[in-house]
Design a protein around this motif. Structure first.
Motif, mmCIF file in Angstrom:
data_model
loop_
_atom_site.group_PDB
_atom_site.id
_atom_site.type_symbol
_atom_site.label_atom_id
_atom_site.label_comp_id
_atom_site.label_asym_id
_atom_site.label_seq_id
_atom_site.Cartn_x
_atom_site.Cartn_y
_atom_site.Cartn_z
ATOM 1 N N ILE A 66 -0.757 25.595 -4.542
ATOM 2 C CA ILE A 66 0.998 25.932 -3.443
ATOM 3 C C ILE A 66 0.737 25.088 -2.745
ATOM 4 C CG2 ILE A 66 2.387 27.598 -3.114
ATOM 5 C CD1 ILE A 66 1.510 29.499 -4.987
ATOM 6 N N SER A 67 -0.291 25.048 -2.064
ATOM 7 C CA SER A 67 -0.159 25.184 -0.455
ATOM 8 C C SER A 67 -0.705 22.322 -1.107
ATOM 9 C CB SER A 67 -2.100 24.503 0.049
ATOM 10 O OG SER A 67 -1.947 23.999 0.980
ATOM 11 N N ILE A 68 -1.285 22.594 -1.828
ATOM 12 C CA ILE A 68 -1.160 21.522 -1.973
ATOM 13 C C ILE A 68 -0.164 20.674 -2.422
ATOM 14 C CG2 ILE A 68 -2.011 19.160 -3.753
ATOM 15 C CD1 ILE A 68 -4.797 21.402 -4.254
ATOM 16 N N LEU A 69 0.243 21.794 -2.957
ATOM 17 C CA LEU A 69 2.228 21.109 -3.384
ATOM 18 C C LEU A 69 3.006 20.671 -2.194
ATOM 19 C CD1 LEU A 69 2.843 22.969 -6.698
ATOM 20 C CD2 LEU A 69 1.920 20.856 -6.818
ATOM 21 N N LEU A 70 2.933 21.877 -1.239
ATOM 22 C CA LEU A 70 3.368 21.886 -0.814
ATOM 23 C C LEU A 70 3.287 20.319 0.441
ATOM 24 C CD1 LEU A 70 4.452 25.591 0.491
ATOM 25 C CD2 LEU A 70 6.085 24.641 -0.734
ATOM 26 N N TRP A 71 2.096 20.235 0.542
ATOM 27 C CA TRP A 71 1.643 19.874 1.533
ATOM 28 C C TRP A 71 2.309 18.093 1.319
ATOM 29 C CZ3 TRP A 71 1.270 17.639 5.988
ATOM 30 C CH2 TRP A 71 0.163 16.381 6.393
ATOM 31 N N ILE A 72 1.777 17.987 -0.039
ATOM 32 C CA ILE A 72 2.458 16.447 -0.175
ATOM 33 C C ILE A 72 3.263 16.143 -0.440
ATOM 34 C CG2 ILE A 72 2.433 14.825 -2.883
ATOM 35 C CD1 ILE A 72 -0.365 16.635 -3.848
ATOM 36 N N GLY A 73 4.374 17.245 -1.182
ATOM 37 C CA GLY A 73 6.038 17.442 -0.921
ATOM 38 C C GLY A 73 6.382 16.526 -0.008
ATOM 39 N N THR A 74 6.199 17.912 1.137
ATOM 40 C CA THR A 74 6.270 17.806 3.236
ATOM 41 C C THR A 74 5.981 16.300 2.696
ATOM 42 O OG1 THR A 74 5.946 20.291 2.664
ATOM 43 C CG2 THR A 74 6.848 18.342 5.518
ATOM 44 N N TYR A 75 4.739 15.504 3.230
ATOM 45 C CA TYR A 75 3.685 14.437 2.928
ATOM 46 C C TYR A 75 4.750 13.594 3.273
ATOM 47 C CZ TYR A 75 0.746 10.543 4.181
ATOM 48 O OH TYR A 75 0.374 9.576 4.597
ATOM 49 N N ASP A 76 4.677 13.087 1.925
ATOM 50 C CA ASP A 76 6.088 12.466 1.597
ATOM 51 C C ASP A 76 7.460 12.039 1.546
ATOM 52 O OD1 ASP A 76 5.067 10.279 -0.923
ATOM 53 O OD2 ASP A 76 7.253 10.889 -1.900
ATOM 54 N N ARG A 77 8.437 13.013 1.533
ATOM 55 C CA ARG A 77 9.951 13.029 1.898
ATOM 56 C C ARG A 77 10.382 14.043 3.475
ATOM 57 N NH1 ARG A 77 11.061 10.337 -1.521
ATOM 58 N NH2 ARG A 77 12.807 11.078 -1.162
ATOM 59 N N ILE A 78 9.372 14.036 3.815
ATOM 60 C CA ILE A 78 9.744 14.378 5.592
ATOM 61 C C ILE A 78 9.285 14.452 6.707
ATOM 62 C CG2 ILE A 78 9.876 16.406 6.195
ATOM 63 C CD1 ILE A 78 10.296 18.121 4.715
ATOM 64 N N ALA A 130 0.687 -1.161 0.302
ATOM 65 C CA ALA A 130 -0.183 -0.135 0.031
ATOM 66 C C ALA A 130 0.767 1.214 0.153
ATOM 67 C CB ALA A 130 -1.248 -0.051 1.149
ATOM 68 N N GLY A 131 1.910 1.377 1.110
ATOM 69 C CA GLY A 131 2.942 2.233 0.854
ATOM 70 C C GLY A 131 3.228 3.295 -1.030
ATOM 71 N N ILE A 132 3.502 2.369 -1.820
ATOM 72 C CA ILE A 132 4.558 2.223 -3.316
ATOM 73 C C ILE A 132 3.148 2.821 -3.920
ATOM 74 C CG2 ILE A 132 5.010 1.391 -5.245
ATOM 75 C CD1 ILE A 132 7.100 2.019 -3.178
ATOM 76 N N LEU A 133 1.529 2.611 -3.433
ATOM 77 C CA LEU A 133 0.384 3.242 -4.176
ATOM 78 C C LEU A 133 -0.034 4.607 -4.033
ATOM 79 C CD1 LEU A 133 -1.891 1.928 -6.487
ATOM 80 C CD2 LEU A 133 -3.515 1.011 -4.315
ATOM 81 N N GLU A 134 0.357 4.332 -2.654
ATOM 82 C CA GLU A 134 -0.223 5.646 -1.220
ATOM 83 C C GLU A 134 1.198 6.715 -2.149
ATOM 84 O OE1 GLU A 134 0.232 8.107 2.552
ATOM 85 O OE2 GLU A 134 0.559 5.610 2.412
ATOM 86 N N ARG A 135 2.472 6.209 -2.281
ATOM 87 C CA ARG A 135 3.398 7.714 -3.048
ATOM 88 C C ARG A 135 2.701 7.528 -4.122
ATOM 89 N NH1 ARG A 135 9.461 6.955 -1.404
ATOM 90 N NH2 ARG A 135 9.542 8.551 -2.326
ATOM 91 N N PHE A 136 2.585 6.664 -4.918
ATOM 92 C CA PHE A 136 2.024 7.213 -6.627
ATOM 93 C C PHE A 136 0.478 8.324 -6.542
ATOM 94 C CE2 PHE A 136 -0.496 6.384 -9.531
ATOM 95 C CZ PHE A 136 -0.401 6.574 -11.413
#
Length: 531
Positions: free
Chosen positions: A331-343, A130-136
């Protein structure tokens, strides 16, 4: 007769089991197709298409109203725009055809690219989690949102600075890049064999169930059910049992052909068809919670009016256009997705010492809470803005600009963006994980259908509030005069609706029961097309 049917089903089941095992092993172990390497091409295809389509929208009305045309001869006005002639049928057909082709093309890409990309991931055992699918799903939404930002800023800027020919030529090049990026990886894609439409199958199940409505369902295991080649279920589930009648073989000689196929698909359906319809019916309550969520997301007009009546200057000689404030949500969507997935996720995994992730339904629930909070923030800001406008003497001047900074609205846009990122990505992943593999395209389009329904409901809500609050000569809550209206009351109503929707979601989630999303999904009855 019953023994013959059971023997036929046993033979079919054994053949199907062998076929099913081979189909599972082949994509998992013995093929070089699919996998992470195909995703950049699929994401680029979607992103370039989004940038091209959304790059045309903002200035299209100006182009149609002005005296410009890219195609020679299709010029309704002269250079000055003072003398215009009516369009002839050729010009109108040309314009309408271009819009139709854009809509068909965009519909084809957006309705299938998400499911197609997920198909590439689930062909290898080390990616079947499920983790890979979530990241995709996260990065798919990230790419689409980033493309919209580019379209609404860079592409629109090029149109305004360099004219329509260059400005509209950019989306053409973007669409060419979209097509090229998709076809470059064609040899590496996992391609599933096309099958009949799901909605025809749903209709067949309903009609077959109705035609067999007098059939008695036994509590024992005496019924003989009609399986489909390549599928593993030998009995339908007990939920919505009245639909099980559609796959019961009542009379094998009448309902089955000599080779074991249904003689009339509108009277006898497969177990898979019945389970697919059950899966759709089962998620409808969960889907409906997203409709209410989308009602709040679709409130884009009123925040523009709010921003237009507030101080939008960053520095003394530059101010952000009121219509551009919606970009902050993206922009908020982009920041949140990047922060959630990478940090956030890697940090949580490091702290816990094991893989960590929020479940799909938890993300959806948090998204609903944040959606309610965004409406509360909007209501509070609007109440202060309205009071400030009245104090500064703009009660009868809806175009008056107050000294209050418009950047207070960024709180609303940031919270709204986080809500959309959590809920939209989560719900898409939820549908895809819960539906049978054969319904992948249906799963990835349900969220879009919900947004369309939400737009209609939002219009109905606004019209109803306008009609009710303007009785007896009173000023409507949604009056055209923003300083006399009570948009703050309107936002409080939406906030209350969102809170009720959250508790409704909790009930739906509890009633839904355990999710299938954490389990690996195989190809079921799909066939891979080798090219």
């Amino acid at each position: 007769m019953k023994n013959e049917v059971q023997q036929l089903n046993a033979k079919t089941s054994m053949e199907d089991f062998i076929s099913d095992r081979s189909m599972m092993r082949e994509p998992l172990l013995g093929t070089s197709k699919g996998g992470l390497r195909t995703l950049p091409f699929i994401l680029a295809n979607e992103a370039f298409e989004k940038a091209a389509s959304y790059g045309l929208l903002p200035n299209m009305i100006l182009y149609l109203m002005g005296g410009y045309a890219i195609i020679p001869g299709a010029r309704p006005c002269d250079e000055s725009g003072s003398e215009c002639t009516s369009w002839n049928i050729f010009q109108f057909t040309l314009l309408a055809s271009s819009f139709a082709l854009m809509s068909i093309g965009a519909g084809g890409i957006r309705s299938s690219s998400l499911a197609f990309g997920a198909d590439q991931l689930l062909t290898r055992d080390d990616l079947g989690n499920a983790g890979i699918l979530e990241r995709f799903f996260n990065w798919y939404y990230f790419a689409a949102s980033a493309a919209v930002v580019v379209a609404l800023t860079l592409v629109v800027y090029i149109q305004e600075q360099f004219g329509w020919k260059v400005g509209f030529g950019v989306p053409v090049m973007l669409m060419l890049l979209s097509s090229l990026s998709f076809f470059l990886a064609s040899p590496f894609y996992v391609k599933l064999k096309a099958k009949a439409g799901s909605f025809v199958s749903f209709a067949q199940v309903l009609i077959a169930s109705w035609r067999k409505r007098s059939l008695h369902l036994s509590e024992s295991a005496d019924e003989v059910y009609y399986p489909k080649k390549g599928s593993r279920p030998t009995r339908p589930s007990d939920k919505l049992r009245f639909l099980n009648k559609a796959c019961i073989v009542g009379n094998a000689q009448e309902e089955l052909t000599p080779d074991g196929n249904a003689s009339d698909p509108w009277r006898l359906c497969t177990i898979d068809q019945v389970e697919e319809l059950k899966a759709l019916i089962k998620v409808i309550p969960m889907w409906s919670t997203g409709v209410v969520m989308s009602v709040t997301i679709s409130q884009t007009t009123f925040p523009v009016l709010q921003a237009g009546s507030m101080d939008r200057h960053i520095i003394s000689y530059f101010e952000v256009p009121a219509g551009s404030f919606a970009t902050f949500t993206i922009i908020s969507i982009l920041l949140w997705i990047g922060t959630y997935d990478r940090i956030i996720i890697p940090l949580a995994a490091r702290i816990m010492g094991k893989p960590a992730r929020l479940s799909v339904r938890k993300r959806m629930g948090i998204g609903l809470i944040l959606s309610s909070m965004s409406m509360v923030v909007c209501a509070i800001i609007e109440g202060v803005r309205r009071e400030t406008a009245i104090k500064e003497g703009f009660s009868d001047d809806p175009k008056g600009v107050t000294d209050m900074s418009a950047y207070w609205l960024l709180i609303h846009h940031m919270v709204s963006g986080m809500a959309e990122a959590l809920f939209a990505v989560g719900q898409n992943e939820f549908f895809y994980s819960e539906f049978p593999k054969s319904m992948a395209s249906v799963a990835t389009n349900l969220y879009g259908v919900g947004m369309s329904v939400a737009s209609l409901i939002a219009s109905l809500i606004m019209s109803s509030i306008d009609s009710i609050t303007s009785r007896d000569g009173k000023e409507s809550w949604v009056s055209s005069n923003i300083n006399k209206a009570h948009f703050d009351y309107y936002y409080w109503f939406l906030a209350g609706l969102s809170i009720v929707n959250f508790f409704y979601y909790l009930l739906c989630s509890r009633a839904y029961g355990p999710s299938l999303g954490e389990q690996n999904r195989f190809w079921d009855d799909e066939e891979i097309v080798n090219e």
